[in-house]
Design a protein around this motif. Structure first.
Motif, PDB file in Angstrom:
ATOM      1  N   LEU A 182       0.849  -1.197   0.000  1.00  0.00           N
ATOM      2  CA  LEU A 182       0.000   0.000   0.000  1.00  0.00           C
ATOM      3  C   LEU A 182       0.880   1.241   0.000  1.00  0.00           C
ATOM      4  O   LEU A 182       1.760   1.395   0.862  1.00  0.00           O
ATOM      5  N   ASN A 238      -2.372   5.443  -1.697  1.00  0.00           N
ATOM      6  CA  ASN A 238      -3.489   4.524  -1.465  1.00  0.00           C
ATOM      7  C   ASN A 238      -4.186   4.869  -0.151  1.00  0.00           C
ATOM      8  O   ASN A 238      -5.412   4.914  -0.076  1.00  0.00           O
ATOM      9  N   LEU A 239      -3.387   5.090   0.872  1.00  0.00           N
ATOM     10  CA  LEU A 239      -3.968   5.333   2.202  1.00  0.00           C
ATOM     11  C   LEU A 239      -4.577   6.724   2.296  1.00  0.00           C
ATOM     12  O   LEU A 239      -5.690   6.894   2.795  1.00  0.00           O
ATOM     13  N   ASN A 271      -7.893   7.494   0.231  1.00  0.00           N
ATOM     14  CA  ASN A 271      -9.081   6.873   0.795  1.00  0.00           C
ATOM     15  C   ASN A 271      -9.524   7.579   2.087  1.00  0.00           C
ATOM     16  O   ASN A 271     -10.707   7.851   2.284  1.00  0.00           O
ATOM     17  N   THR A 278      -6.796  -3.236   8.049  1.00  0.00           N
ATOM     18  CA  THR A 278      -7.282  -2.043   7.346  1.00  0.00           C
ATOM     19  C   THR A 278      -8.361  -1.286   8.118  1.00  0.00           C
ATOM     20  O   THR A 278      -8.312  -0.056   8.234  1.00  0.00           O
ATOM     21  N   HIS A 279      -9.333  -2.011   8.651  1.00  0.00           N
ATOM     22  CA  HIS A 279     -10.492  -1.348   9.256  1.00  0.00           C
ATOM     23  C   HIS A 279     -10.083  -0.463  10.451  1.00  0.00           C
ATOM     24  O   HIS A 279     -10.389   0.721  10.489  1.00  0.00           O
ATOM     25  N   PHE A 326      -6.426   1.880   9.067  1.00  0.00           N
ATOM     26  CA  PHE A 326      -6.506   2.860   7.978  1.00  0.00           C
ATOM     27  C   PHE A 326      -7.865   3.551   7.915  1.00  0.00           C
ATOM     28  O   PHE A 326      -7.940   4.721   7.582  1.00  0.00           O
ATOM     29  N   VAL A 327      -8.938   2.816   8.195  1.00  0.00           N
ATOM     30  CA  VAL A 327     -10.240   3.481   8.131  1.00  0.00           C
ATOM     31  C   VAL A 327     -10.429   4.303   9.415  1.00  0.00           C
ATOM     32  O   VAL A 327     -10.480   5.533   9.378  1.00  0.00           O
ATOM     33  N   GLY A 336     -15.020  -2.912   1.724  1.00  0.00           N
ATOM     34  CA  GLY A 336     -13.622  -2.697   1.367  1.00  0.00           C
ATOM     35  C   GLY A 336     -12.827  -3.975   1.441  1.00  0.00           C
ATOM     36  O   GLY A 336     -13.371  -5.056   1.633  1.00  0.00           O
ATOM     37  N   THR A 360      -8.382  -5.367   2.104  1.00  0.00           N
ATOM     38  CA  THR A 360      -7.002  -5.013   2.392  1.00  0.00           C
ATOM     39  C   THR A 360      -6.331  -4.398   1.160  1.00  0.00           C
ATOM     40  O   THR A 360      -5.615  -3.405   1.262  1.00  0.00           O
ATOM     41  N   ASN A 371      -8.440  -0.782   0.301  1.00  0.00           N
ATOM     42  CA  ASN A 371      -9.085   0.100   1.276  1.00  0.00           C
ATOM     43  C   ASN A 371     -10.588   0.085   0.984  1.00  0.00           C
ATOM     44  O   ASN A 371     -11.119  -0.904   0.517  1.00  0.00           O
ATOM     45  N   ASN A 421      -7.195   4.238  -4.609  1.00  0.00           N
ATOM     46  CA  ASN A 421      -7.231   3.391  -3.414  1.00  0.00           C
ATOM     47  C   ASN A 421      -6.616   2.016  -3.649  1.00  0.00           C
ATOM     48  O   ASN A 421      -6.287   1.306  -2.697  1.00  0.00           O
TER      49      ASN A 421
END
Ligand code: MLC
Ligand code: AMP
Length: 505
Positions: free
Chosen positions: A175, A179-180, A183, A208-209, A212-213, A301, A303, A306, A356
């Motif tokens: 990533l 990408n990060l 998103n 990810t959840h 990153f989210v 989403g 991995t 995202n 993303n």
């Protein structure tokens, strides 16, 4: 010097004395205190010789220090590789080896198992315990509170997240900063996060959840997080009054609904509940609305990508759907065999493209080519359709995958372990509905001629090889596996046969 990821998520908060992390005991860590902690760790990483582009594998409990290690990686340009704390030493060995990690950060309790592995693979080892103690922070304590941020571009790698595959071998999804960032910025707008938000954070931070989210969105918005070590109904109910928003997997919401204290009163001040990582049953969505008056906002989403789609903040959040493609994300429903788009309303495989979408699998060009088309579309392996009003519905999976409580489990990985056990001729691992985890793992075994598999010994072997959440919750011995004319095991028949093992339906 520029470093888009660090500057956008962290650097912009320099000097702010507003709370960033609110801990379970009420202690607050301000944005600037957090940045100082991250900078001390960054100095320590540099002192250990880490350079931009090196990989740092971290299998550590959720803590402010663990999050600061993520920030320190961004600041030093080191690629962050977070690992599920449930993984066994066996599993972690593969990730260290495959990634060529320069440094492994683990809990003190894991040193005995991982020190020889790290040594054999030429990686350094540092410890970080759940309470923030350990050799990493001992070293960081003597370091300065500022660090000269490494120069990076948006195309540089920020993180390596391993996802299993249908062949049983995990692949490191690369990533980039872009990408990060792209998103997180889109989600802040779509979900209307601001610096007034206080997110109740009870997800793990190795996926990810949660990382990153939940975390990146809060950081871009400049809000705060009530940072709980894990999901726990009592703790959530205790801290909810101070929160404005919460993100969760469906299991969080079914567990909350099982508690009568979770009602309109407990949630009246909240502005947003989101769900993802696994399908939210329409029934759970409806029960939640009836109980609290809030419509859970479901999004979809992976991995590798995202977030791809989201139900609308302002419009109808439709139960059983994952909403619309996010701004900047293109989504197509394609025939899995030909890759051609299917007519509107028909079921096909979801493909997505956008800023993303990841850069490919670490050192696996063939795997990358199988899933990432040359034109940039990623083949998700999820089956779905777009309804007449444009809402995306996920109706199934083309890939052989079980999602239990939001964790992905690839049957092949378990079958490889089961097949090796004495007395087992072959096995098929399936996911069946489970009231708490959504789906759970069942192992169907065929005995070797004249032998009786020892189920206890098999479970013990699985315990050494596989993280607990991957263990079969039931083993069933059958005479033979159902196969089609091509000789392929018909898992759909097994799923039908054993579908009500846990639900009693
Ligand atoms: C824990 N266990 C699980 C499990 N989690 N087993 C199966 N599936 C799981 N998800 C094990 C425990 O080790 C324990 O073993 C037993 O099951 C019961 O434990 P528990 O106390 O009930 O579990 P708990 O610790 O409360 O954890 C459940 C959970 C947790 C749902 C809170 O799994 C969780 O936080 N899940 C979130 C996962 C997540 O963040 N996914 C995002 C992936 S990113 P024993 O030994 O006691 O029997 C992604 C992209 C996207 O997918 O779209 O977001
Ligand atoms: P992971 O590889 O852990 O990132 O998991 C990604 C997978 O989780 C996706 O490919 C989907 O199969 C599933 N997933 C994520 N969000 C949802 C959702 N809202 N509904 C259904 N499946 C989902």
């Amino acid at each position: 010097m520029a470093n888009p990821l660090y500057d956008t998520l962290f650097g912009r908060h320099a000097g702010k004395s507003t709370p960033f992390l609110i801990l379970p005991d009420g202690t607050e860590i301000t944005h600037s205190a957090f940045l100082a902690m991250a900078a001390r760790i960054a100095n320590q990483l540099a002192a250990l010789g880490l350079k931009p582009g090196d990989r740092l594998a971290a299998q550590i409990a959720k803590s402010p220090e663990a999050l600061a290690l993520y920030a320190a990686c961004a600041q030093t340009g080191v690629v962050f590789l977070p690992l599920n704390t449930a993984y066994t030493a066996n599993e972690v060995t593969y990730f260290i080896e495959n990634s060529g990690a320069a440094l492994v950060v683990c809990d003190g309790g894991a040193v005995e198992g991982l020190a020889p592995v790290a040594k054999g693979l030429g990686a350094q080892l540092a410890t970080l315990n759940a309470d923030g103690s350990g050799s990493l922070m001992d070293g960081a304590a003597g370091q300065g509170d500022t660090y000269s941020t490494a120069d990076r571009t948006k195309d540089d790698l920020a993180a390596l997240l391993y996802t299993s595959g249908t062949t049983g071998r995990s692949k490191g999804a690369m990533l980039s900063q872009e990408n990060l960032l792209s998103n997180a910025e889109v989600l802040v707008d779509e979900w209307r996060f601001t610096d007034a938000d206080v997110l109740l954070h009870c997800l793990p931070i190795f996926h990810t959840h949660g990382l990153f989210v939940a975390t990146n969105v809060t950081l871009v918005a400049g809000g705060a997080m009530i940072f709980l070590p894990k999901f726990d109904v009592d703790a959530v109910l205790h801290h909810l009054p101070r929160a404005t928003s919460m993100m969760g997997v469906p299991t969080f919401y079914t567990r909350l609904l099982d508690d009568p204290r979770f009602d309109k009163n407990a949630t009246q001040h909240m502005r947003l509940f989101t769900s993802g990582s696994a399908p939210l049953l329409a029934e759970t969505h409806d029960r939640f609305s009836a109980r609290t008056g809030h419509a859970i906002l479901e999004r979809y989403g992976m991995t590798e990508t995202n977030m791809n789609t989201s139900n609308p903040y302002a419009g109808e959040r439709r139960a059983g759907t994952v909403g619309f493609a996010l701004p900047g994300v293109e989504l197509k429903i394609c025939d899995p065999a030909t890759g051609q788009e299917v007519p509107q309303g028909e079921v096909g495989q979801l493909e997505v493209r956008g800023a993303n979408v990841f850069q490919g699998y670490w050192q696996m060009p063939e795997k990358t080519a199988e899933e990432l088309r040359e034109d940039g579309f990623f083949i998700t392996g999820d089956l779905g359709l777009i309804d007449s009003q444009g809402y995306v519905q996920i109706v199934g999976r083309g890939k052989d995958l079980i999602i239990s409580g939001g964790y992905n489990i690839y049957p092949k990985e378990i079958e490889l372990v089961l097949d090796e056990q004495p007395g087992v001729l072959e096995s098929a691992v399936i996911g069946v509905p489970h009231p708490d985890f959504g789906e759970t793992v069942v192992g169907v075994l065929v005995a070797a001629p004249g032998q009786t598999p020892d189920e206890e010994a098999i479970m013990a072997a699985a315990g050494d090889a596989l993280a607990r959440f991957k263990h079969p919750r039931r083993l069933i011995v059958v005479d033979e596996l159902p196969r089609n004319t091509m000789g392929k095991v018909q898992k759909n028949i097994l799923r039908e046969r054993y579908g009500d093992l846990f639900t009693g339906a």
